[in-house]
Motif scaffolding. Sequence first.
Motif, PDB file in Angstrom:
ATOM      1  N   LEU A 108       0.727  -1.341  -0.162  1.00 15.76           N
ATOM      2  CA  LEU A 108      -0.087   0.055  -0.062  1.00 15.76           C
ATOM      3  C   LEU A 108       0.940   1.366  -0.013  1.00 15.76           C
ATOM      4  N   ILE A 109       1.986   1.125   0.632  1.00 13.59           N
ATOM      5  CA  ILE A 109       3.007   2.232   0.640  1.00 13.59           C
ATOM      6  C   ILE A 109       3.347   2.676  -0.852  1.00 13.59           C
ATOM      7  N   ASN A 110       3.904   1.676  -1.570  1.00  8.62           N
ATOM      8  CA  ASN A 110       4.239   1.855  -2.773  1.00  8.62           C
ATOM      9  C   ASN A 110       3.162   2.425  -3.713  1.00  8.62           C
ATOM     10  N   LYS A 111       1.787   2.128  -3.413  1.00  7.22           N
ATOM     11  CA  LYS A 111       0.625   2.695  -4.008  1.00  7.22           C
ATOM     12  C   LYS A 111       0.476   4.328  -3.596  1.00  7.22           C
ATOM     13  N   VAL A 112       0.735   4.723  -2.413  1.00  3.59           N
ATOM     14  CA  VAL A 112       0.691   5.865  -1.897  1.00  3.59           C
ATOM     15  C   VAL A 112       1.577   7.046  -2.361  1.00  3.59           C
ATOM     16  N   ASN A 113       3.179   6.230  -2.499  1.00  3.63           N
ATOM     17  CA  ASN A 113       4.058   6.943  -3.288  1.00  3.63           C
ATOM     18  C   ASN A 113       3.853   7.818  -4.580  1.00  3.63           C
ATOM     19  N   GLN A 114       2.858   6.872  -5.161  1.00  2.13           N
ATOM     20  CA  GLN A 114       2.448   7.628  -6.523  1.00  2.13           C
ATOM     21  C   GLN A 114       1.711   9.000  -6.287  1.00  2.13           C
ATOM     22  N   TYR A 115       1.151   9.090  -5.148  1.00  3.07           N
ATOM     23  CA  TYR A 115       0.287  10.293  -5.087  1.00  3.07           C
ATOM     24  C   TYR A 115       0.914  11.554  -4.172  1.00  3.07           C
ATOM     25  N   VAL A 116       1.585  10.910  -2.923  1.00  2.97           N
ATOM     26  CA  VAL A 116       2.047  11.824  -2.058  1.00  2.97           C
ATOM     27  C   VAL A 116       3.344  12.536  -2.497  1.00  2.97           C
ATOM     28  N   ASP A 117       3.278  13.897  -2.546  1.00  2.00           N
ATOM     29  CA  ASP A 117       4.272  14.600  -3.012  1.00  2.00           C
ATOM     30  C   ASP A 117       5.237  15.253  -1.879  1.00  2.00           C
ATOM     31  N   GLN A 118       5.968  16.043  -1.857  1.00  2.00           N
ATOM     32  CA  GLN A 118       6.702  16.825  -0.822  1.00  2.00           C
ATOM     33  C   GLN A 118       6.064  17.621   0.119  1.00  2.00           C
ATOM     34  N   ASP A 119       4.718  18.075  -0.517  1.00  7.91           N
ATOM     35  CA  ASP A 119       4.034  18.866   0.224  1.00  7.91           C
ATOM     36  C   ASP A 119       3.216  18.057   1.583  1.00  7.91           C
ATOM     37  N   TRP A 120       3.357  16.799   1.672  1.00 12.85           N
ATOM     38  CA  TRP A 120       2.761  15.923   2.560  1.00 12.85           C
ATOM     39  C   TRP A 120       3.809  15.807   3.727  1.00 12.85           C
ATOM     40  N   ALA A 140       9.922  -0.875  11.306  1.00 11.64           N
ATOM     41  CA  ALA A 140       9.985   0.600  10.813  1.00 11.64           C
ATOM     42  C   ALA A 140      10.819   1.110   9.916  1.00 11.64           C
ATOM     43  N   ILE A 141      12.169   0.625  10.111  1.00 17.16           N
ATOM     44  CA  ILE A 141      12.963   1.000   9.284  1.00 17.16           C
ATOM     45  C   ILE A 141      12.647   0.733   7.982  1.00 17.16           C
ATOM     46  N   MET A 142      12.235  -0.797   7.764  1.00 16.56           N
ATOM     47  CA  MET A 142      12.074  -1.150   6.201  1.00 16.56           C
ATOM     48  C   MET A 142      10.939  -0.461   5.729  1.00 16.56           C
ATOM     49  N   LEU A 143       9.803   0.121   6.430  1.00 16.55           N
ATOM     50  CA  LEU A 143       8.770   0.762   5.878  1.00 16.55           C
ATOM     51  C   LEU A 143       9.136   2.143   5.558  1.00 16.55           C
ATOM     52  N   GLY A 144      10.257   2.790   6.189  1.00 11.60           N
ATOM     53  CA  GLY A 144      10.737   4.025   5.984  1.00 11.60           C
ATOM     54  C   GLY A 144      11.298   3.972   4.504  1.00 11.60           C
ATOM     55  N   ASP A 145      12.432   2.999   4.500  1.00 11.61           N
ATOM     56  CA  ASP A 145      13.023   2.772   3.367  1.00 11.61           C
ATOM     57  C   ASP A 145      12.286   2.916   1.779  1.00 11.61           C
ATOM     58  N   LEU A 146      10.974   2.539   2.107  1.00 11.29           N
ATOM     59  CA  LEU A 146       9.919   2.303   1.172  1.00 11.29           C
ATOM     60  C   LEU A 146       9.452   3.701   0.651  1.00 11.29           C
ATOM     61  N   ILE A 147       9.725   4.670   1.488  1.00  7.45           N
ATOM     62  CA  ILE A 147       9.151   6.051   1.301  1.00  7.45           C
ATOM     63  C   ILE A 147      10.373   6.826   0.770  1.00  7.45           C
ATOM     64  N   ASP A 148       9.859   7.742  -0.391  1.00  4.33           N
ATOM     65  CA  ASP A 148      11.153   8.491  -0.891  1.00  4.33           C
ATOM     66  C   ASP A 148      11.379   9.871  -0.239  1.00  4.33           C
ATOM     67  N   ARG A 149      11.719   9.654   1.146  1.00  2.78           N
ATOM     68  CA  ARG A 149      12.164  10.841   1.841  1.00  2.78           C
ATOM     69  C   ARG A 149      13.446  10.810   2.278  1.00  2.78           C
ATOM     70  N   ASP A 150      14.358  11.811   2.410  1.00  2.00           N
ATOM     71  CA  ASP A 150      15.814  11.675   2.849  1.00  2.00           C
ATOM     72  C   ASP A 150      15.548  11.533   4.334  1.00  2.00           C
ATOM     73  N   GLU A 151      14.634  12.151   5.065  1.00  2.00           N
ATOM     74  CA  GLU A 151      14.629  12.026   6.423  1.00  2.00           C
ATOM     75  C   GLU A 151      12.903  11.761   6.853  1.00  2.00           C
ATOM     76  N   LEU A 152      12.865  10.805   7.859  1.00  2.00           N
ATOM     77  CA  LEU A 152      11.353  10.593   8.496  1.00  2.00           C
ATOM     78  C   LEU A 152      11.363  10.621   9.843  1.00  2.00           C
ATOM     79  N   GLU A 153      10.446  11.263  10.412  1.00  4.30           N
ATOM     80  CA  GLU A 153      10.204  11.410  11.752  1.00  4.30           C
ATOM     81  C   GLU A 153       9.944   9.834  12.243  1.00  4.30           C
ATOM     82  N   MET A 154      10.501   9.240  13.309  1.00  8.54           N
ATOM     83  CA  MET A 154      10.312   7.862  13.624  1.00  8.54           C
ATOM     84  C   MET A 154       9.790   8.084  15.358  1.00  8.54           C
ATOM     85  N   HIS A 155       8.876   7.247  15.618  1.00  8.04           N
ATOM     86  CA  HIS A 155       8.672   7.445  17.168  1.00  8.04           C
ATOM     87  C   HIS A 155       8.549   6.053  17.500  1.00  8.04           C
ATOM     88  N   SER A 156       9.025   5.909  18.688  1.00  8.38           N
ATOM     89  CA  SER A 156       9.062   4.500  19.323  1.00  8.38           C
ATOM     90  C   SER A 156       8.269   4.487  20.699  1.00  8.38           C
TER      91      SER A 156
END
Length: 215
Positions: A108-120, A140-156
């Motif tokens: 589903l993340i791969n699908k979302v990537n098609q629509y979500v731009d840097q404004d999200w 969480a690391i694996m899911l983050g790697d699927l998202i095209d962002r240099d940095e992502l906020e991660m919460h544990s």
Amino acid sequence: MKYGIIGYSGRMGQAIEELFSEAGHQLVYQKDEAGEKELEKPEVIIDFSLKEAFAETVKVIEQKQVALVIGTTGLDQDDFAELKRLAEEVPVIQSFNFSIGINILSELINKVNQYVDQDWDIEISETHHRFKKDKPSGTAIMLGDLIDRDELEMHSKRLGSEFGEHEVDFASTGEVLTLKHRAYSREAFTRGVLISAEAALDLDAGFYTFKDILN
Ligand SMILES: NC(=O)C1=CN([C@@H]2O[C@H](COP(=O)(O)OP(=O)(O)OC[C@H]3O[C@@H](n4cnc5c(N)ncnc54)[C@H](OP(=O)(O)O)[C@@H]3O)[C@@H](O)[C@H]2O)C=CC1
Ligand SMILES: O=C(O)C1=N[C@H](C(=O)O)C[C@H](O)C1
């Protein structure tokens, strides 16, 4: 199937033995910090130990030359290079999360990537039991790697006996999309481990992910 567990005494090792026993498989090899026991050579070895045990796992697989199913997290790039080297000789199936649900969520993340731009805005949260040693989770690391962002906020969060919850939030200024998975039993993972271990018996040498096995 004659199988072995590295990390036998652990939470996952014990859960794996329970499900595999119900499935009629025979535990013939076990290893943890107390040492190892072998009744006969296993056809496949399952590793749910810890990053600090990984070098020993490599030695066991090199020596026994049997398939490896590994779910241990906290592995780094050097560890993955070792897995790829082992995979030249035997089947290696690796996943940071052997649940069906997380593999659907990653699609589903791969699908979302098609629509979500840097404004999200995008943030990932994970919650696990108080005894979990690594943070953030491998999932969480694996899911983050699927998202095209240099940095992502991660919460544990480390709370009680939580088996594993992962949430990915995508928010624009007008809406929020939340993808969430929660395991309420370790069976969410052990069923995928069982599928993978049984599949490993028919695989050629190579490196596979759980997604490869599901497909
Ligand atoms: N991919 C997935 O789907 C999932 C992955 N995991 C991951 O699996 C791993 C294990 O999780 P969990 O079972 O909760 O952890 P535990 O801490 O409960 O178990 C760890 C196991 O590893 C053993 N161990 C630790 N160090 C060594 C060593 N040097 N040599 C041999 N054995 C060793 C421990 O032995 P002893 O008890 O003697 O110390 C224990 O049996 C973690 O990395 C976790 O993130 C967890 C769930 C699902
Ligand atoms: O330690 C756990 O329990 C889990 N660890 C894995 C991870 O680090 O992603 C998978 C699952 O969430 C359970």
